[in-house]
Write an enzyme that holds these catalytic residues in place. Structure first.
Site, PDB file in Angstrom:
ATOM      1  N   HIS A   1     -10.448   1.422   1.905  1.00  0.00           N
ATOM      2  CA  HIS A   1     -10.170   2.362   2.994  1.00  0.00           C
ATOM      3  C   HIS A   1     -11.404   2.303   3.896  1.00  0.00           C
ATOM      4  CE1 HIS A   1      -8.382   6.199   4.675  1.00  0.00           C
ATOM      5  NE2 HIS A   1      -9.519   6.045   5.338  1.00  0.00           N
TER       6      HIS A   1
ATOM      7  N   ASP B   1       1.531   2.555   3.494  1.00  0.00           N
ATOM      8  CA  ASP B   1       0.691   3.748   3.363  1.00  0.00           C
ATOM      9  C   ASP B   1       1.545   5.008   3.442  1.00  0.00           C
ATOM     10  OD1 ASP B   1      -1.600   5.145   2.809  1.00  0.00           O
ATOM     11  OD2 ASP B   1      -2.365   5.131   4.861  1.00  0.00           O
TER      12      ASP B   1
ATOM     13  N   LYS C   1      -9.235   0.006  -5.666  1.00  0.00           N
ATOM     14  CA  LYS C   1      -9.235   0.628  -4.339  1.00  0.00           C
ATOM     15  C   LYS C   1     -10.498   1.438  -4.125  1.00  0.00           C
ATOM     16  CE  LYS C   1      -7.673   2.295  -0.430  1.00  0.00           C
ATOM     17  NZ  LYS C   1      -6.596   3.253  -0.236  1.00  0.00           N
TER      18      LYS C   1
ATOM     19  N   HIS D   1       0.871  -1.195   0.000  1.00  0.00           N
ATOM     20  CA  HIS D   1       0.000   0.000   0.000  1.00  0.00           C
ATOM     21  C   HIS D   1       0.897   1.231   0.000  1.00  0.00           C
ATOM     22  CE1 HIS D   1      -3.812   2.154   1.518  1.00  0.00           C
ATOM     23  NE2 HIS D   1      -2.911   3.099   1.243  1.00  0.00           N
TER      24      HIS D   1
ATOM     25  N   HIS E   1      -4.605  -0.668   5.744  1.00  0.00           N
ATOM     26  CA  HIS E   1      -4.046   0.048   6.902  1.00  0.00           C
ATOM     27  C   HIS E   1      -4.932  -0.023   8.140  1.00  0.00           C
ATOM     28  CE1 HIS E   1      -6.757   3.030   5.282  1.00  0.00           C
ATOM     29  NE2 HIS E   1      -5.948   3.393   4.319  1.00  0.00           N
TER      30      HIS E   1
ATOM     31  N   HIS F   1       1.626   5.373  -1.678  1.00  0.00           N
ATOM     32  CA  HIS F   1       1.257   6.549  -2.470  1.00  0.00           C
ATOM     33  C   HIS F   1       2.517   7.096  -3.119  1.00  0.00           C
ATOM     34  CE1 HIS F   1      -2.838   6.770  -0.813  1.00  0.00           C
ATOM     35  NE2 HIS F   1      -2.266   6.229   0.248  1.00  0.00           N
TER      36      HIS F   1
END
Ligand code: DOR
Ligand code: ZN
Length: 352
Positions: A151, A257, A112, A13, A185, A15
């Site tokens: 999420h 994350d 996602k 995970h 997460h 970004h």
């Protein structure tokens, strides 16, 4: 002196953003990780095949170059950059038709789902969990074996958001028993308990949620670089996360994350959510697992479990860490990492 070698670390995970930020942060992950699940919450979000393929190409290009000036730049130059790194791409959840999904499935590792407005760049997410409206997409994903990454937060009271979302996970897990659902997460004991209840539920856990609680974020002077969504919770929640991570429970995997924001967006009135851990994640994991006498389980947590859950075979990479101190740089480009300026117990010794 103690060393520990990890094979094919995976960040499930991550970004990476785009443009200059991607160029800054991409190589920091591709240096030590064989692959990473790349989140689609760009502006606008990744919802089309062409965009997805173009973004993947930009990620690959960025991960082969270095644009920042930090200590281990030298190491990276010596050893070659990002050659063996696979970005596992994700689409931003919307209701998609089966034909579209069938056409894109080879290009993605999953889709996602963000509840609308719950975190950074999620405005285009799901407004209400209307199963009838979502069923065709979710059923097609299940049939085509495309995992759903979630999420999991409601828009309730901030400390209860994840626990309140357990109803949604149950609804999804029950209605689509063959759909692989990843609770992203996770931060609570409630989420850890859900893993045992439904065969098709899995989870990623970050390093920061294994290390901090809300006290570290807001118990003293407010710490913007520890502020993220979901927010760090109570000590008993962290204990529950630690137990499954340190035991490398087969349904959990490491997902950093790591979520970079420019310094001005964090150190401001209206702090953006996200903790930037990419360059120190493996060092912190080694330190944590070593402290608990569980180093032998780190390989499963940081790679093997993910390989089984997602049926992936990552690029070869061998990372050796050593328990000599590493002073975390104050910044990488314009991004302040977690523990900036502090000394942590483990360092990267080399990558092959
Ligand atoms: O803290 C977070 N930052 N949580 C998320 O879910 C998104 C992320 C980001 O993209 O900045
Ligand atoms: Zn995220």
């Amino acid at each position: 002196m103690k060393t520990h070698t990890l094979l094919m670390p995976l960040d499930m995970h991550l970004h990476l953003r785009d443009g200059a930020m991607l160029e800054t942060v991409g190589p920091l992950t591709s240096y030590t990780f064989s692959g990473a699940v790349v989140m689609p919450n760009l502006v606008p979000p990744v919802t089309e095949k062409e965009e997805l393929l173009a973004y993947r190409q930009r990620v690959l290009t960025a991960c082969g170059q270095s644009r920042y000036d930090v200590e281990f730049d030298d190491l990276m130059e010596e050893e070659g950059l990002g050659g063996d790194f696979e970005p596992f791409m994700t689409l931003f959840y919307q209701n998609y038709d089966r034909e579209f999904l069938d056409d894109i499935k080879e290009e993605i590792i999953g889709i996602k789902l963000y509840p609308a407005g719950i975190t950074t760049n999620s405005e285009g997410g799901v407004k209400s969990f209307d199963l009838d409206a979502m069923r065709p997409t979710l059923q097609a994903m299940s049939d085509l074996e495309i995992p759903l990454l979630v999420h999991g937060e409601t828009n309730g009271f901030v400390m209860d958001r994840e626990a309140e979302f357990m109803n949604v996970y149950e609804l999804l897990a029950k209605n689509f028993p063959k759909l692989k659902i990843i609770m992203e997460h996770i931060t609570t004991k409630a989420a850890v308990e859900m893993l045992e209840r439904y065969e098709n539920l899995y989870a990623t856990i970050t390093i920061h949620h294994l290390l901090i609680t809300l006290d570290d974020v807001a118990g003293g002077m407010l710490q913007p670089h520890l502020f993220c969504k979901p927010i760090a919770k109570r000590p008993e929640d962290r204990e529950a996360l630690l137990k499954v991570a340190l035991d490398a429970h087969p349904k959990v995997m490491f997902g950093s994350d790591s979520a970079p924001h420019p310094q001005h967006a964090k150190e401001s009135c209206g702090c953006a959510a996200g903790v930037f851990t990419a360059p120190i994640a493996l060092q912190l994991l080694c330190e944590l697992f070593d402290r608990h006498g569980k180093l032998e389980n780190l390989q499963a947590f940081v790679s093997d479990n993910a390989q089984s859950i997602y049926a992936i075979c990552p690029e070869f990479k061998e990372v050796t860490l050593v328990n000599t101190p590493f002073k975390v740089p104050e910044k990488y480009g314009n991004v302040v990492p977690m523990y900036a300026g502090k000394t942590i117990g483990w360092s990267i010794e080399g990558v092959e």
